[in-house]
Write a protein that holds these residues in place. Structure first.
Motif, short mmCIF file in Angstrom:
data_model
loop_
_atom_site.label_atom_id
_atom_site.label_comp_id
_atom_site.label_asym_id
_atom_site.label_seq_id
_atom_site.Cartn_x
_atom_site.Cartn_y
_atom_site.Cartn_z
N PRO A 32 0.75 -1.21 0.13
CA PRO A 32 -0.02 -0.07 -0.18
C PRO A 32 0.86 1.33 -0.08
CG PRO A 32 -0.88 -1.43 1.60
CD PRO A 32 0.68 -2.13 1.27
N ALA A 33 1.99 1.35 0.79
CA ALA A 33 2.87 2.48 0.86
C ALA A 33 3.53 2.72 -0.65
CB ALA A 33 3.99 2.20 1.75
N LEU A 34 3.80 1.53 -1.19
CA LEU A 34 4.38 1.68 -2.76
C LEU A 34 3.31 2.50 -3.64
CD1 LEU A 34 6.81 1.54 -4.91
CD2 LEU A 34 5.92 -0.80 -5.23
N ALA A 35 2.20 1.73 -3.52
CA ALA A 35 0.90 2.30 -4.20
C ALA A 35 0.74 3.65 -4.01
CB ALA A 35 -0.25 1.35 -4.31
N GLY A 36 0.58 3.96 -3.01
CA GLY A 36 0.21 5.56 -2.30
C GLY A 36 1.58 6.31 -2.91
N ARG A 37 2.73 6.20 -2.94
CA ARG A 37 3.67 6.99 -3.20
C ARG A 37 3.75 7.12 -4.94
NH1 ARG A 37 9.07 5.50 0.24
NH2 ARG A 37 7.87 5.14 2.42
N LEU A 38 3.43 5.92 -5.59
CA LEU A 38 3.51 5.90 -7.14
C LEU A 38 2.25 7.01 -7.50
CD1 LEU A 38 4.60 5.16 -9.66
CD2 LEU A 38 3.39 3.14 -9.41
N THR A 39 1.18 6.79 -6.71
CA THR A 39 0.03 7.51 -7.17
C THR A 39 0.21 9.14 -6.73
OG1 THR A 39 -1.42 5.77 -6.59
CG2 THR A 39 -2.32 8.09 -6.58
N PHE A 40 0.90 9.38 -6.00
CA PHE A 40 1.17 10.84 -5.45
C PHE A 40 2.22 11.38 -6.40
CE2 PHE A 40 -1.59 10.52 -1.99
CZ PHE A 40 -1.66 11.62 -1.49
N LEU A 41 3.01 10.35 -7.04
CA LEU A 41 3.94 10.91 -8.18
C LEU A 41 3.28 11.26 -9.32
CD1 LEU A 41 7.33 10.88 -8.93
CD2 LEU A 41 6.85 8.51 -9.71
N LEU A 42 2.37 10.21 -9.66
CA LEU A 42 1.65 10.66 -11.01
C LEU A 42 0.90 12.03 -10.80
CD1 LEU A 42 0.45 6.86 -11.76
CD2 LEU A 42 2.13 8.37 -13.00
N ALA A 43 0.17 12.14 -9.79
CA ALA A 43 -0.68 13.41 -9.44
C ALA A 43 0.20 14.50 -9.46
CB ALA A 43 -1.37 13.26 -8.15
N ALA A 44 1.39 14.65 -8.76
CA ALA A 44 2.28 15.63 -8.87
C ALA A 44 2.78 16.02 -10.31
CB ALA A 44 3.43 15.45 -7.92
N PHE A 45 3.12 14.81 -11.13
CA PHE A 45 3.45 15.08 -12.37
C PHE A 45 2.14 15.59 -13.37
CE2 PHE A 45 3.74 13.35 -16.84
CZ PHE A 45 4.93 13.97 -17.15
N ILE A 46 1.09 15.13 -13.22
CA ILE A 46 -0.05 15.87 -13.87
C ILE A 46 -0.11 17.18 -13.57
CG2 ILE A 46 -2.57 15.69 -14.22
CD1 ILE A 46 -1.95 12.62 -14.06
N GLY A 47 0.00 17.53 -12.19
CA GLY A 47 -0.45 18.96 -11.65
C GLY A 47 0.93 19.80 -12.00
N ALA A 48 2.09 19.46 -12.16
CA ALA A 48 3.23 20.26 -12.50
C ALA A 48 3.22 20.74 -14.05
CB ALA A 48 4.49 19.76 -12.08
N LEU A 49 2.98 19.42 -14.79
CA LEU A 49 2.91 19.66 -16.29
C LEU A 49 1.72 20.55 -16.77
CD1 LEU A 49 3.96 18.68 -19.23
CD2 LEU A 49 2.66 16.65 -19.04
N SER A 50 0.55 20.44 -15.92
CA SER A 50 -0.50 21.28 -16.06
C SER A 50 -0.22 22.79 -16.08
CB SER A 50 -1.81 20.76 -15.64
OG SER A 50 -2.04 19.46 -15.44
N GLY A 51 0.43 23.01 -15.04
CA GLY A 51 0.89 24.57 -14.82
C GLY A 51 1.96 24.84 -15.77
N VAL A 52 2.95 23.95 -16.09
CA VAL A 52 3.70 24.38 -17.24
C VAL A 52 2.97 24.61 -18.49
CG1 VAL A 52 5.57 23.69 -18.82
CG2 VAL A 52 5.67 23.29 -16.30
N LEU A 53 2.09 23.93 -19.06
CA LEU A 53 1.32 24.12 -20.07
C LEU A 53 0.43 25.43 -20.16
CD1 LEU A 53 -0.27 20.73 -20.77
CD2 LEU A 53 1.56 21.84 -21.96
N ILE A 54 -0.23 25.94 -19.04
CA ILE A 54 -1.06 26.89 -19.20
C ILE A 54 -0.35 28.24 -18.55
CG2 ILE A 54 -3.06 25.62 -18.50
CD1 ILE A 54 -2.79 26.64 -15.57
N ALA A 55 0.91 28.34 -18.13
CA ALA A 55 1.53 29.33 -17.60
C ALA A 55 1.62 30.39 -18.84
CB ALA A 55 3.03 29.01 -17.21
N PRO A 56 1.77 30.02 -20.21
CA PRO A 56 1.89 31.05 -21.09
C PRO A 56 0.66 31.49 -21.56
CG PRO A 56 3.22 28.92 -21.88
CD PRO A 56 2.33 28.57 -20.40
N ILE A 57 -0.40 31.01 -21.06
CA ILE A 57 -1.80 31.25 -21.42
C ILE A 57 -2.57 32.36 -20.44
CG2 ILE A 57 -4.32 30.63 -22.14
CD1 ILE A 57 -2.97 27.95 -22.74
#
Length: 345
Positions: free
Chosen positions: A242-267
């Motif tokens: 469960p700990a590995l699943a939680g960390r991997l999930t939060f890794l994906l969530a952080a990546f999606i959030g950070a990439l979304s910020g990079v994409l909309i920052a010029p807009i």
């Protein structure tokens, strides 16, 4: 309203909806695997955009010091647990990920001419700083209370959100930032102009959704997350940590959030607290999907983007009210269809 205005509003709605869809998918994933309603998801959007802005300004982003501090605490907790269990051989890996990586990143940022780097390198550096905060956040905040009721996890999420907003004000200041667009190209679809950045946002969002689908369908870790989302206890009995699943999930969530910020920052101009409102609109899409269905959540997020765009034309002063009012009939309908079950203590 003529056709050209409707087409322009539709373009804006699809662009925003693509970002909301990514955040909705991340929220559904985090809730399905860990039962956490991840309110700080929007803060990763702001952190990603503003960290990139600091890199492009030629200054070492303050977020790297937050990453280093989180790494120190995580290394202490993990190292102490490894020593108690007589697993001293894990110390090298623990110290390497939690301490050596942030320290190397600090040294690299101090040595590089950040302002003159190519934009892809600047984006990679920003993601390298912000994305590892996801699994570290899970280790420090959520893993110790992983078995707590959903209400407790929600309260903790609110506290983490407030803390990240305060740190964002400290790191980035009250001034908003906007980054240069990925492309200055413009195209004409009939009488409707389309910017290159809009195409970047939509294409990148679709590509990430396809990559996530392939990850969950074809990789061992993706299947482990799916199993955990379907039945946490069954997945644990089958040897999925469960700990590995939680960390991997939060890794994906952080990546999606950070990439979304990079994409909309010029807009749009991003402020230290902008991410909360963006994440909340992604949350509306996730609620439409019942915090369970990925396709319905993505479709609901696109609907939120379109509704926001057209509301800004008809009633710009009330567009946020109109968007968030959408959640009321959805919750009412789901409440009438579902059967109430008391949460197990």
């Amino acid at each position: 309203m003529d056709f050209q205005i409707a087409a322009l509003l539709g373009q804006d709605g699809l662009t925003n909806g693509a970002i909301y869809a990514l955040l909705a998918l991340a929220l559904v994933l985090v809730f399905a695997v860990t039962r956490v309603i991840f309110i700080p998801q929007g803060e990763f959007v702001a952190y990603g955009a503003l960290t990139l802005a600091m890199v492009q300004a030629g200054t070492v982003p303050a977020t790297v010091w937050l990453l280093l501090g989180m790494g120190v605490f995580a290394a202490g907790l993990e190292g102490a647990a490894a020593l108690r269990q007589g697993q001293g051989g894990k110390l090298v890996r623990i110290l390497g990920w939690n301490l050596a990586y942030p320290v190397a990143l600090v040294l690299l940022l101090g040595a590089l001419p950040l302002a003159t780097l190519p934009m892809p390198a600047q984006i990679l550096l920003a993601l390298a700083i912000v994305v590892p905060m996801g699994p570290l956040m899970y280790r420090l905040v959520y893993q110790p209370i992983a078995a707590a009721p959903v209400l407790i996890l929600l309260i903790v999420s609110v506290a983490v959100h407030v803390g990240m907003v305060g740190l964002g004000l400290l790191f980035f200041g009250a001034e908003g930032q906007r980054t240069p667009p990925f492309s200055d190209a413009r195209f004409d679809l009939g009488s409707m102009p389309v910017s290159g950045q809009t195409i970047w946002v939509i294409v990148a969002s679709l590509a990430l959704i396809i990559i996530l689908y392939q990850f969950f369908e074809r990789t061992l870790y993706g299947k482990a997350l799916r199993a955990t989302a379907i039945n946490r206890n069954g997945a644990r009995l089958m040897g999925i940590s469960p700990a590995l699943a939680g960390r991997l999930t939060f890794l994906l969530a952080a990546f999606i959030g950070a990439l979304s910020g990079v994409l909309i920052a010029p807009i749009t101009t991003i402020y230290y607290d902008t991410g909360f409102l963006i994440g909340l609109k992604g949350f509306v899409g996730a609620i439409i999907g019942g915090l369970a269905s990925y396709p319905v959540a993505a479709a609901g997020a696109v609907l939120v983007g379109l509704l926001e765009a057209f509301s800004s034309f008809w009633a710009s002063a009330h567009k946020e009210v109109i968007v968030f009012t959408l959640i009321i009939p959805v919750l009412l309908w789901r409440s009438l269809k579902s059967h109430h079950l008391e949460e197990e203590e």
